[in-house]
Scaffold this motif. Structure first.
Motif, PDB file in Angstrom:
ATOM      1  N   LYS A 170       0.834  -1.203   0.000  1.00  0.00           N
ATOM      2  CA  LYS A 170       0.000   0.000   0.000  1.00  0.00           C
ATOM      3  C   LYS A 170       0.873   1.258   0.000  1.00  0.00           C
ATOM      4  CE  LYS A 170      -3.873  -2.063   2.441  1.00  0.00           C
ATOM      5  NZ  LYS A 170      -4.615  -2.077   3.714  1.00  0.00           N
ATOM      6  N   ASN A 171       1.923   1.243   0.828  1.00  0.00           N
ATOM      7  CA  ASN A 171       2.825   2.401   0.867  1.00  0.00           C
ATOM      8  C   ASN A 171       3.527   2.599  -0.473  1.00  0.00           C
ATOM      9  OD1 ASN A 171       2.208   3.092   3.508  1.00  0.00           O
ATOM     10  ND2 ASN A 171       3.827   1.808   4.363  1.00  0.00           N
ATOM     11  N   LYS A 174       0.974   3.895  -2.962  1.00  0.00           N
ATOM     12  CA  LYS A 174       0.670   5.301  -2.688  1.00  0.00           C
ATOM     13  C   LYS A 174       1.790   6.197  -3.214  1.00  0.00           C
ATOM     14  CE  LYS A 174      -0.358   8.519   1.003  1.00  0.00           C
ATOM     15  NZ  LYS A 174      -0.345   8.766   2.424  1.00  0.00           N
ATOM     16  N   GLU A 178       1.346   8.897  -6.190  1.00  0.00           N
ATOM     17  CA  GLU A 178       1.688  10.311  -5.968  1.00  0.00           C
ATOM     18  C   GLU A 178       2.697  10.779  -7.007  1.00  0.00           C
ATOM     19  OE1 GLU A 178       2.953  10.374  -1.894  1.00  0.00           O
ATOM     20  OE2 GLU A 178       0.881  10.403  -1.142  1.00  0.00           O
ATOM     21  N   THR A 186      -8.173   7.191  -3.600  1.00  0.00           N
ATOM     22  CA  THR A 186      -7.972   5.748  -3.485  1.00  0.00           C
ATOM     23  C   THR A 186      -8.575   5.235  -2.183  1.00  0.00           C
ATOM     24  OG1 THR A 186      -5.841   6.028  -2.401  1.00  0.00           O
ATOM     25  CG2 THR A 186      -5.823   5.794  -4.794  1.00  0.00           C
TER      26      THR A 186
END
Length: 188
Positions: A170-171, A174, A178, A186
């Motif tokens: 997820k990180n 993300k 970005e 999201t």
């Protein structure tokens, strides 16, 4: 374990109702093909490998022991077949975002929330740019709606490893979104 429609149909097949296997195939075929396409990045190969998954149910009917959902079992078989296929291949071709969709609408949880084809293509492209395990854990969770326990069985990882992979994935996603200036909100 409480059985769902897929398990019921497969049990009927094992009891001699040949037509029930058609119901199993109809229920899981499209999702398996999408998952396999995500892994092998080729629609024809994904279709062939999905057929191999169903052949497993016919040739080795007792391997599925009704200890998990039939969907979880089939996705584990699919992942194994995809990884075997990839080991035999020398190079993995990269597809453009235009080639990802094939034009049909999907029915998984993330697809139904998607704002359309462009968003789905961009999200799949971002997933494919992540390390394979990161993309796989997110694909199974958000596009196929599998639980952490089911993902653990499919990926042959402990539950703790799935939680760690999910968090890191997820990180990473993300950060990737970005970087690409993702214009959509999201759910991650």
């Amino acid at each position: 374990m409480e059985y769902g429609e897929g398990e019921r149909l497969y049990r009927q097949y094992l009891e001699g109702d040949e037509a029930s296997l058609d119901g199993v195939i109809l229920r899981y075929k499209d999702g398996l093909i999408r998952f396999l396409h995500y892994l092998v990045r080729d629609w024809h190969t994904a279709e062939d490998l999905s057929e191999d998954c169903f052949v497993e149910l016919i040739v080795h009917p007792r391997r599925y022991r009704f200890q998990s959902s039939l969907k979880t079992y089939l996705y584990a078989v699919a992942r194994h077949k995809a990884m075997s296929h990839l080991r035999r291949r020398t190079a993995l071709p990269l597809l453009s975002l235009d080639a990802l969709s094939g034009g049909e609408e999907a029915d998984g949880p993330a697809f139904s929330e998607a704002a359309g084809r462009e968003r789905r293509e961009a999200l799949l492209g971002a997933l494919k740019s992540l390390p394979r395990d990161y993309g796989t854990v997110l694909y199974l969770r958000y596009f196929e709606g599998l639980s952490s326990e089911e993902i653990s069985r499919v990926m042959k990882k402990s539950l703790k490893q799935v939680y760690n992979l999910s968090s890191r994935a997820k990180n990473a996603l993300k950060t990737r979104l970005e970087k690409d200036e993702w214009p959509y909100e999201t759910a991650f």
